[in-house]
Design an enzyme around this catalytic site. Structure first.
Site, PDB file in Angstrom:
ATOM      1  N   LYS A 180      50.203  58.933 -27.476  1.00 49.99           N
ATOM      2  CA  LYS A 180      49.994  58.178 -28.710  1.00 49.99           C
ATOM      3  C   LYS A 180      50.493  58.919 -29.948  1.00 49.99           C
ATOM      4  O   LYS A 180      50.827  58.312 -30.962  1.00 49.99           O
ATOM      5  CB  LYS A 180      48.507  57.837 -28.860  1.00 49.99           C
TER       6      LYS A 180
ATOM      7  N   HIS B 261      55.511  57.282 -18.034  1.00 53.91           N
ATOM      8  CA  HIS B 261      55.747  55.967 -17.446  1.00 53.91           C
ATOM      9  C   HIS B 261      54.401  55.280 -17.177  1.00 53.91           C
ATOM     10  O   HIS B 261      53.351  55.784 -17.547  1.00 53.91           O
ATOM     11  CB  HIS B 261      56.562  56.093 -16.168  1.00 53.91           C
TER      12      HIS B 261
ATOM     13  N   CYS C 190      51.527  60.084 -11.716  1.00 61.74           N
ATOM     14  CA  CYS C 190      52.165  60.693 -12.872  1.00 61.74           C
ATOM     15  C   CYS C 190      51.581  62.087 -13.033  1.00 61.74           C
ATOM     16  O   CYS C 190      50.884  62.578 -12.124  1.00 61.74           O
ATOM     17  CB  CYS C 190      51.980  59.841 -14.131  1.00 61.74           C
TER      18      CYS C 190
ATOM     19  N   HIS D 154      40.362  59.791 -15.594  1.00 63.31           N
ATOM     20  CA  HIS D 154      40.839  60.928 -16.381  1.00 63.31           C
ATOM     21  C   HIS D 154      40.696  62.215 -15.572  1.00 63.31           C
ATOM     22  O   HIS D 154      39.614  62.527 -15.065  1.00 63.31           O
ATOM     23  CB  HIS D 154      40.027  61.008 -17.673  1.00 63.31           C
TER      24      HIS D 154
ATOM     25  N   THR E  93      51.912  51.295 -20.081  1.00 62.40           N
ATOM     26  CA  THR E  93      51.073  51.330 -21.276  1.00 62.40           C
ATOM     27  C   THR E  93      50.412  52.682 -21.462  1.00 62.40           C
ATOM     28  O   THR E  93      50.119  53.391 -20.495  1.00 62.40           O
ATOM     29  CB  THR E  93      49.978  50.250 -21.200  1.00 62.40           C
ATOM     30  N   ARG E  94      50.165  53.031 -22.736  1.00 60.06           N
ATOM     31  CA  ARG E  94      49.399  54.213 -23.116  1.00 60.06           C
ATOM     32  C   ARG E  94      48.438  53.832 -24.237  1.00 60.06           C
ATOM     33  O   ARG E  94      48.812  53.116 -25.173  1.00 60.06           O
ATOM     34  CB  ARG E  94      50.320  55.352 -23.598  1.00 60.06           C
TER      35      ARG E  94
ATOM     36  N   LYS F 210      45.117  47.413 -15.268  1.00 60.67           N
ATOM     37  CA  LYS F 210      45.419  48.830 -15.062  1.00 60.67           C
ATOM     38  C   LYS F 210      44.179  49.687 -15.283  1.00 60.67           C
ATOM     39  O   LYS F 210      43.426  49.488 -16.241  1.00 60.67           O
ATOM     40  CB  LYS F 210      46.522  49.266 -16.026  1.00 60.67           C
TER      41      LYS F 210
END
Length: 388
Positions: free
Chosen positions: A353, A53, A320, A275, A56-57, A271
């Protein structure tokens, strides 16, 4: 109509556990090949409890992790385009990607190596060129960037919707709000028990995301879920952060200090994510879901330094999950003990992706027992000292 309805030997040809990014693609590709497939999802479709969710990725061909990923990306792009043509909303948005860092950083050198090794078009830009071309950035002089025009982003939840709709069109079945409690396999069949029913099939595909350690105890030692937090912030100059004026990016500020971000899309705000965030190991059913003040502060640290006009009031924060392997690469393989069980897990924060091509690979492995795609680096037995 399932085999259960027609009195077949098994209820279905194949059962897929987990209908997120990877599982939804697997159900689609299996159904498209005439397999009577059942997908089981413990939450809604789509949902905000796992790893797919957040609107965007990133998708990018300047793949600093390793050049071996680029052929898989080429096929992933083709399959996303195919799915896009079937869906009523655009899934794939290509406005460019930037790999940013000091000239000797792994993010920059790896991205350039991937492009050179596979003849991928790119530009190497100095910080001043980036700041001028993409005026939301304020990078220090010693930074450089690898700009790749085919990079961009996927609308993640809509990708899942599109895969599930395609599954339905091809005759597959998806059951949401149904939790798998146990499964077992013999050489000829699998049996899957849920909190609602029991199903038999010839093949099983497990794509359970952060719940994979629970569903696949043989691999639990090499699968570590980790808490991740994303943020959306109001920009002072919105025109600089639209898809046509800002590429997606990954920036390596220092070793183990990576951020990534997106233009404004579909929801308010710019956004950004860090990482591996704080590196907080977490069990998905017990994780602190509510974002904290230190989560926001960590995201603002980069915004204040490199995207200052995006460092406005918070509009949304969301947790997430990553599921990391020890080498931060995927597991896509047959189960260590059962050839009729296929697993896809441990996507370590950079897998979405690839979901379109992973679905194709999982269908290959389930139907044919092998695939022509290059997946040797994702073998489960590379962790043989940890798995059983």
């Amino acid at each position: 109509m399932s085999k259960r309805d027609t009195g077949g030997e098994f209820d279905y040809d194949a059962v897929v556990v987990g209908v997120g990014g990877m599982g939804s693609a697997a159900t689609h590709h299996l159904a498209a090949r005439g397999v009577d497939v059942l997908g089981l999802e413990r939450y809604d479709i789509p949902h905000a409890m796992g790893s797919s969710h957040g609107v965007t990725r990133i998708i990018r061909k300047a793949y600093h992790e390793h050049p071996d990923y680029v052929p898989l990306l080429d096929r992933a792009y083709e399959l996303w385009d195919d799915l896009d043509a079937q869906h009523d909303r655009s899934l794939l948005h290509t406005h460019g990607s930037l790999a940013l860092g000091r000239p000797d950083s792994e993010t920059v050198t790896g991205a350039e190596a991937a492009c050179r090794g596979h003849d991928v078009d790119y530009e190497r830009l100095a910080a001043a060129q980036i700041n001028e071309r993409f005026s939301g950035f304020d990078l220090p002089d010693e930074f450089v960037g690898i700009y790749q025009p085919e990079g961009g982003f996927l609308w993640s939840e809509q990708c899942i919707v599109a895969q599930v709709n395609a599954t339905h069109r091809e005759g597959g079945t998806i059951r949401a709000r149904e939790r798998v409690t146990e499964w077992e396999a013999t050489d000829e069949s699998v049996r899957v028990v849920t909190d609602r029913d029991t199903y038999t099939a010839e093949k099983l595909v497990v794509a359970a995301g952060a719940w994979a350690p629970n569903v696949l105890p043989e691999l639990a030692a090499v699968l570590q879920p980790q808490r991740q937090v994303l943020g959306w912030f109001q920009p002072a100059e919105p025109a600089n952060f639209q898809p046509e004026s800002m590429p997606v990016y990954i920036i390596e500020r220092d070793a183990d200090d990576l951020y990534y971000g997106f233009p404004q899309f579909h929801v308010p705000g710019v956004k950004v994510g860090k990482h591996y965030h704080f590196g907080e190991d977490a069990a998905p059913d017990e994780m602190a879901r509510e974002p904290r003040s230190d989560d926001e502060a960590a995201l603002r640290e980069w915004l204040a330094a490199g995207l200052p006009t995006a460092n406005g009031p918070p509009l949304s924060l969301s947790t997430c999950l990553y599921t990391n392997t020890p080498d931060k690469e995927f597991i896509i393989d047959h189960h260590p003990s059962h050839d009729n069980v296929v697993v896809a897990c441990g996507f370590s924060g950079h897998g979405f992706k690839f979901a379109s091509v992973v679905g194709e690979i999982l269908a290959d492995l389930a139907i044919d027992g092998e695939t022509d795609h290059p997946i040797d680096r994702f073998a489960a037995d590379r962790f043989s000292t940890h798995t059983s």
